[in-house]
Design a protein around this motif. Structure first.
Motif, PDB file in Angstrom:
ATOM      1  N   LEU A  54      52.913  42.139  28.739  1.00 61.19           N
ATOM      2  CA  LEU A  54      53.105  42.471  27.335  1.00 61.19           C
ATOM      3  C   LEU A  54      51.747  42.505  26.642  1.00 61.19           C
ATOM      4  CD1 LEU A  54      55.255  42.926  25.100  1.00 61.19           C
ATOM      5  CD2 LEU A  54      55.139  40.479  24.669  1.00 61.19           C
ATOM      6  N   PRO A  55      51.385  43.645  26.052  1.00 65.93           N
ATOM      7  CA  PRO A  55      50.101  43.715  25.360  1.00 65.93           C
ATOM      8  C   PRO A  55      50.018  42.682  24.243  1.00 65.93           C
ATOM      9  CG  PRO A  55      51.023  45.903  25.644  1.00 65.93           C
ATOM     10  CD  PRO A  55      52.087  44.922  26.039  1.00 65.93           C
ATOM     11  N   VAL A  56      48.854  42.097  24.090  1.00 62.70           N
ATOM     12  CA  VAL A  56      48.633  41.074  23.074  1.00 62.70           C
ATOM     13  C   VAL A  56      48.954  41.632  21.688  1.00 62.70           C
ATOM     14  CG1 VAL A  56      46.879  39.645  21.956  1.00 62.70           C
ATOM     15  CG2 VAL A  56      46.869  39.914  24.429  1.00 62.70           C
ATOM     16  N   GLY A  57      49.763  40.918  20.952  1.00 66.09           N
ATOM     17  CA  GLY A  57      50.061  41.284  19.573  1.00 66.09           C
ATOM     18  C   GLY A  57      51.084  42.392  19.389  1.00 66.09           C
ATOM     19  N   LEU A  58      51.657  42.909  20.479  1.00 62.25           N
ATOM     20  CA  LEU A  58      52.603  44.021  20.338  1.00 62.25           C
ATOM     21  C   LEU A  58      53.829  43.608  19.532  1.00 62.25           C
ATOM     22  CD1 LEU A  58      53.205  46.974  21.005  1.00 62.25           C
ATOM     23  CD2 LEU A  58      54.336  46.189  23.087  1.00 62.25           C
TER      24      LEU A  58
END
Length: 139
Positions: A121-125
């Motif tokens: 999961l991309p950071v801050g998504l």
């Protein structure tokens, strides 16, 4: 780049210095570019995702702004929100659903081999998708 690192302090100082020496439109462009650089510093592979997300919102905003038909404006808003929720759902749940489908098929005696992407999961998504929508009444 962590917020408590020397790299961030230098990055922030350079951006701040440039910011106060630019006009309003250039300040906005600088902050956009600096945001991409900062986000890409953690994992450059996700900058394309962030750029795509920005592009979707930009296009939808261009369609919403001049339109006077409330229904059309709402459709563009729904298109933007739906797209972001689909992206978030894909990253968070794709591997979960493929694993669950494999387990269910095996329990029913018909084992299947589905593709697992092992997504990170991309950071801050989640924050970007859910938190930034607060101005629209979604967060």
């Amino acid at each position: 780049m962590l917020f408590n690192s020397g790299q961030f302090l230098v990055f922030f100082a350079v951006v701040l210095l440039l910011y106060y020496n630019l006009g309003h439109r250039e300040q906005n462009r600088l902050l956009l570019i600096a945001s991409y650089v900062f986000y890409g510093w953690g994992d450059w592979r996700f900058t394309g995702l962030m750029f795509g997300s920005t592009l979707i919102d930009f296009v939808c905003a261009l369609k919403i702004e001049p339109c006077h038909d409330h229904r059309v404006r709402k459709r563009w808003l729904v298109a933007s929100v739906t797209t972001h929720l689909l992206v978030l759902g894909f990253f968070k749940y794709f591997d979960f659903f493929t694993g669950t489908a494999e387990s269910l098929a095996a329990a029913l005696g018909a084992p299947i081999g589905l593709m697992h992407l092992h997504l990170v999961l991309p950071v801050g998504l989640s924050f970007y998708t859910l938190g930034q929508r607060s101005g629209l009444g979604f967060g």
